[in-house]
Design an enzyme around this catalytic site. Structure first.
Site, PDB file in Angstrom:
ATOM      1  N   ASP A   1       0.846  -1.199   0.000  1.00  0.00           N
ATOM      2  CA  ASP A   1       0.000   0.000   0.000  1.00  0.00           C
ATOM      3  C   ASP A   1       0.876   1.241   0.000  1.00  0.00           C
ATOM      4  OD1 ASP A   1      -2.433   1.281  -0.039  1.00  0.00           O
ATOM      5  OD2 ASP A   1      -2.700   1.237   2.126  1.00  0.00           O
TER       6      ASP A   1
ATOM      7  N   ASN B   1       1.877   3.239  -2.559  1.00  0.00           N
ATOM      8  CA  ASN B   1       2.713   3.579  -3.725  1.00  0.00           C
ATOM      9  C   ASN B   1       2.335   4.940  -4.303  1.00  0.00           C
ATOM     10  OD1 ASN B   1       3.930   1.121  -3.554  1.00  0.00           O
ATOM     11  ND2 ASN B   1       3.014   0.254  -5.411  1.00  0.00           N
ATOM     12  N   GLY B   2       1.011   5.155  -4.444  1.00  0.00           N
ATOM     13  CA  GLY B   2       0.511   6.402  -5.040  1.00  0.00           C
ATOM     14  C   GLY B   2       0.883   7.599  -4.186  1.00  0.00           C
TER      15      GLY B   2
ATOM     16  N   TRP C   1       3.243   7.827  -1.968  1.00  0.00           N
ATOM     17  CA  TRP C   1       4.710   7.962  -1.966  1.00  0.00           C
ATOM     18  C   TRP C   1       5.142   8.801  -3.174  1.00  0.00           C
ATOM     19  CZ3 TRP C   1       8.750   6.685  -5.232  1.00  0.00           C
ATOM     20  CH2 TRP C   1      10.037   6.632  -4.658  1.00  0.00           C
TER      21      TRP C   1
ATOM     22  N   HIS D   1       4.467   2.935  -8.318  1.00  0.00           N
ATOM     23  CA  HIS D   1       4.363   1.482  -8.557  1.00  0.00           C
ATOM     24  C   HIS D   1       5.707   0.917  -9.029  1.00  0.00           C
ATOM     25  CE1 HIS D   1       0.200   1.694  -7.702  1.00  0.00           C
ATOM     26  NE2 HIS D   1      -0.169   2.273  -8.832  1.00  0.00           N
TER      27      HIS D   1
ATOM     28  N   ASN E   1      -9.124  -3.297  -6.843  1.00  0.00           N
ATOM     29  CA  ASN E   1      -8.154  -2.581  -7.686  1.00  0.00           C
ATOM     30  C   ASN E   1      -8.545  -2.567  -9.167  1.00  0.00           C
ATOM     31  OD1 ASN E   1      -5.157  -3.497  -5.784  1.00  0.00           O
ATOM     32  ND2 ASN E   1      -6.502  -1.714  -5.610  1.00  0.00           N
TER      33      ASN E   1
HETATM   34  C1  IPE Z   1      -0.369  -0.211  -3.420  1.00  0.00           C
HETATM   35  O1  IPE Z   1      -0.294   1.165  -3.434  1.00  0.00           O
HETATM   36  C2  IPE Z   1      -0.061  -0.827  -4.738  1.00  0.00           C
HETATM   37  C3  IPE Z   1      -1.133  -1.612  -5.355  1.00  0.00           C
HETATM   38  C4  IPE Z   1      -2.420  -1.526  -5.108  1.00  0.00           C
HETATM   39  C5  IPE Z   1      -0.694  -2.544  -6.347  1.00  0.00           C
HETATM   40  P1  IPE Z   1      -1.563   2.034  -3.774  1.00  0.00           P
HETATM   41  O2  IPE Z   1      -1.736   2.066  -5.239  1.00  0.00           O
HETATM   42  O3  IPE Z   1      -2.763   1.522  -3.020  1.00  0.00           O
HETATM   43  O4  IPE Z   1      -1.138   3.465  -3.277  1.00  0.00           O
HETATM   44  P2  IPE Z   1      -1.990   4.505  -2.417  1.00  0.00           P
HETATM   45  O5  IPE Z   1      -2.576   3.766  -1.261  1.00  0.00           O
HETATM   46  O6  IPE Z   1      -3.047   5.050  -3.321  1.00  0.00           O
HETATM   47  O7  IPE Z   1      -0.991   5.532  -2.010  1.00  0.00           O
HETATM   48 MG    MG Z   2      -3.818   2.084  -1.270  1.00  0.00          MG
END
Ligand code: IPE
Ligand code: MG
Length: 165
Positions: free
Chosen positions: A22, A24-25, A27, A39, A70
Site C-alpha cells: 500500500d 505507492n501512489g 509515496w 508502482h 483494484n
Molecule cells: C499499493 O499502493 C499498490 C497496489 C495496489 C498494487 P496504492 O496504489 O494503493 O497506493 P496509495 O494507497 O493510493 O498511495
Molecule cells: Mg492504497
C-alpha cells in the site's frame, strides 16, 4: 525510521509473513510524481523484501499485490500494474532459481489479462520443484470472494452427500 535486517531477532521469526502492499501512489505524490512512478519503485521494495525474507529463512511470504477492488482503478493504472507484474516475473525468474523460491498465487487468476496469467503459470511451473521459501502473490484477491468460494465448495459437498450439513 528505517529498520535494519541486523536488528531483527532471528530467534523469534514467524514462519509465514503476509504483507499488504500500500501507499505507492501517496509515496509518488509526495515527490511530485505520477502514481505509476510509485508502482515502479514499489517493485524495488518488493525485491528487497523478498531477498531479506530469504536471508532470514522465512518459509512463506505472501504479498497482497492486487485486490478485486483494484480493478476499479483507471485503465491506464491497471494496465501499468499488469505490465509491471509481467516484466518483474520475467526479470526475477533467475532470482527465484538462485534462491530456491517457489512461486504460488491465490485469487481469481482467471480474471487477469492472458499475458499476465500465462507468465505466472510459466514461472509457477518452472519453480514448482523449489524447496526454499514459498512466495505467494495474492492477485485479483478479496476476502469476500475467498469466503464465497469456500462456502460454495462446502455447499456442493453437502449437496453431493460428501459431508452432512
Ligand atoms: C499499493 O499502493 C499498490 C497496489 C495496489 C498494487 P496504492 O496504489 O494503493 O497506493 P496509495 O494507497 O493510493 O498511495
Ligand atoms: Mg492504497
Amino acid at each position: 525510521m528505517e529498520s535494519k535486517i541486523e536488528d531483527i531477532d532471528t530467534q523469534n521469526l514467524p514462519r509465514h509473513m503476509a504483507i499488504i502492499m500500500d501507499g505507492n501512489g501517496r509515496w509518488a505524490k509526495e515527490r511530485g510524481k505520477l502514481r505509476v512512478f510509485g508502482h515502479e519503485n514499489g517493485v524495488k521494495t518488493v525485491r528487497s523484501t523478498v531477498e531479506n525474507c530469504v536471508k532470514l529463512g522465512i518459509e512463506f511470504l505472501t504479498l497482497y499485490t492486487f485486490s478485486t477492488e483494484n480493478w476499479n482503478r483507471p485503465k491506464i493504472e491497471v494496465d501499468t500494474l499488469m505490465r509491471l507484474l509481467v516484466s518483474s516475473l520475467r526479470k526475477e525468474l533467475a532470482t527465484f532459481s538462485e534462491n530456491n523460491i517457489k512461486l504460488n498465487t491465490i485469487g481469481n487468476i482467471s480474471a487477469l489479462p492472458d499475458k499476465a496469467r500465462c507468465e505466472l503459470l510459466e514461472v509457477m511451473k518452472k519453480t514448482e520443484h523449489h524447496t526454499g521459501m514459498t512466495l505467494t502473490l495474492a492477485l485479483s484477491y478479496g476476502s469476500r470472494e475467498e469466503l464465497q468460494s469456500a462456502i460454495k465448495s462446502i455447499a456442493a459437498k453437502v449437496k453431493n452427500n460428501i459431508i452432512s450439513p
